[in-house]
Design a protein around this motif. Sequence first.
Motif: not given
Length: 67
Positions: A60-63
């Motif tokens: 989720e952080e990457l997205l």
Amino acid sequence: MKILLGKNDDKAVFVKTLLKKHTKTKPNTEANHVFLTELLYAVEEIKLIKTGQLKGRPAEELLKELP
């Protein structure tokens, strides 16, 4: 796939000849080299995360970082 033959004896020459006859080859470009180097780095990083030597990040952080 890279194959490194350490000796240049009759057996190594035979293997090289056999590979040339039965495989397709193309020159390695700089872009391919960079991609493969980064891919190998990513695989090593994943191995470290799985063994607990490196901390991973949630997907989720990457997205959230993507535009």
